[in-house]
Write a protein that holds these residues in place. Structure first.
Motif, PDB file in Angstrom:
ATOM      1  N   ARG A   5       0.835  -1.207   0.000  1.00  0.00           N
ATOM      2  CA  ARG A   5       0.000   0.000   0.000  1.00  0.00           C
ATOM      3  C   ARG A   5       0.867   1.253   0.000  1.00  0.00           C
ATOM      4  NH1 ARG A   5      -3.978   2.290   4.800  1.00  0.00           N
ATOM      5  NH2 ARG A   5      -3.973   4.420   4.031  1.00  0.00           N
ATOM      6  N   PHE A   6       1.896   1.260   0.836  1.00  0.00           N
ATOM      7  CA  PHE A   6       2.809   2.397   0.910  1.00  0.00           C
ATOM      8  C   PHE A   6       4.022   2.061   0.057  1.00  0.00           C
ATOM      9  CE2 PHE A   6       0.289   2.521   4.750  1.00  0.00           C
ATOM     10  CZ  PHE A   6      -0.146   3.838   4.762  1.00  0.00           C
ATOM     11  N   PRO A  50      12.330   5.097   6.499  1.00  0.00           N
ATOM     12  CA  PRO A  50      11.166   4.546   5.786  1.00  0.00           C
ATOM     13  C   PRO A  50       9.956   4.346   6.699  1.00  0.00           C
ATOM     14  CG  PRO A  50      13.146   3.453   5.047  1.00  0.00           C
ATOM     15  CD  PRO A  50      13.536   4.313   6.225  1.00  0.00           C
ATOM     16  N   ARG A  51      10.169   3.849   7.904  1.00  0.00           N
ATOM     17  CA  ARG A  51       9.042   3.652   8.836  1.00  0.00           C
ATOM     18  C   ARG A  51       8.455   4.990   9.274  1.00  0.00           C
ATOM     19  NH1 ARG A  51       8.321  -1.646  10.097  1.00  0.00           N
ATOM     20  NH2 ARG A  51      10.158  -2.921   9.770  1.00  0.00           N
ATOM     21  N   ARG A  52       9.317   5.985   9.460  1.00  0.00           N
ATOM     22  CA  ARG A  52       8.846   7.317   9.850  1.00  0.00           C
ATOM     23  C   ARG A  52       8.009   7.935   8.724  1.00  0.00           C
ATOM     24  NH1 ARG A  52      13.458   9.277  11.158  1.00  0.00           N
ATOM     25  NH2 ARG A  52      13.875  10.202   9.138  1.00  0.00           N
ATOM     26  N   ARG A  53       8.496   7.843   7.473  1.00  0.00           N
ATOM     27  CA  ARG A  53       7.744   8.397   6.340  1.00  0.00           C
ATOM     28  C   ARG A  53       6.418   7.662   6.144  1.00  0.00           C
ATOM     29  NH1 ARG A  53      13.139   9.009   4.595  1.00  0.00           N
ATOM     30  NH2 ARG A  53      13.198   6.945   3.669  1.00  0.00           N
ATOM     31  N   GLU A  54       6.448   6.348   6.285  1.00  0.00           N
ATOM     32  CA  GLU A  54       5.216   5.570   6.146  1.00  0.00           C
ATOM     33  C   GLU A  54       4.256   5.893   7.293  1.00  0.00           C
ATOM     34  OE1 GLU A  54       4.219   0.901   6.164  1.00  0.00           O
ATOM     35  OE2 GLU A  54       5.648   1.541   4.613  1.00  0.00           O
ATOM     36  N   GLY A  55       4.779   6.045   8.492  1.00  0.00           N
ATOM     37  CA  GLY A  55       3.949   6.407   9.641  1.00  0.00           C
ATOM     38  C   GLY A  55       3.277   7.751   9.444  1.00  0.00           C
TER      39      GLY A  55
END
Length: 169
Positions: free
Chosen positions: A48-49, A79-84
């Motif tokens: 999805r992301f 990457p986790r921060r941007r997706e979050g």
């Protein structure tokens, strides 16, 4: 190409940079209406992301999931921060229409959000517009909710780096 590129000779495993992250459900579509993508690095079929990754030795960017983006860039937080942040945006956008909108003395709907005065109004032509403070949106909309969501999108774009305003919670 789909499948597992981690095992393909000549495909770099490190040194990639993230140039964009896309939420395929960013427009508020339901899960069953979302056209997911397949990770171009590992072959995971329900991304999805989408993290768009570029490398100096590869002509076209790869569209990958979060875990592959971490491995490819060597960055296990970005990457986790941007997706979050995109998950947070999607959640807030989905609740935007349900917020308690107040009515101004002129009969227009408005919100005050952390020092920002946001409003939607009906134009003389019977369409809907919005404003952020004294800055008016460039377009008008046939429906009130369209104008409210356009206001959200514009306000998000303007303030997305304000962690105090958009902190997850």
């Amino acid at each position: 190409m789909s499948g597992n590129r981690w095992d393909v000779a000549g495909v770099p495993h490190k040194g990639w940079a993230c140039i964009d992250v896309v939420d395929l459900r960013g427009d508020g579509a339901r899960a069953d209406e979302t056209s997911y993508e397949t990770c171009q690095m590992c072959g995971n079929e329900k991304i999805r992301f989408v993290h768009v990754m570029a490398h100096a030795d590869v002509d076209e960017p790869y569209r990958v999931g979060c875990v592959c983006a971490e491995k490819m860039s060597g960055d296990y937080q970005g990457p986790r921060r941007r997706e979050g942040r995109l998950r947070n945006r999607a959640t807030r956008r989905s609740r935007w229409l349900d917020r308690r909108w107040r009515v101004s003395a002129k009969g227009n709907l408005f919100l005050n959000v952390e020092g920002h005065n946001l409003g939607v109004y009906k134009t003389k032509a019977g369409r809907w517009g919005y404003r952020i403070g004294n800055r008016f949106g460039q377009r008008t909309y046939a429906a009130l909710n369209e104008a409210k969501l356009a206001l959200f999108d514009d306000f998000w774009a303007m303030t997305q780096d304000d962690d105090g305003l958009w902190a997850a919670g």
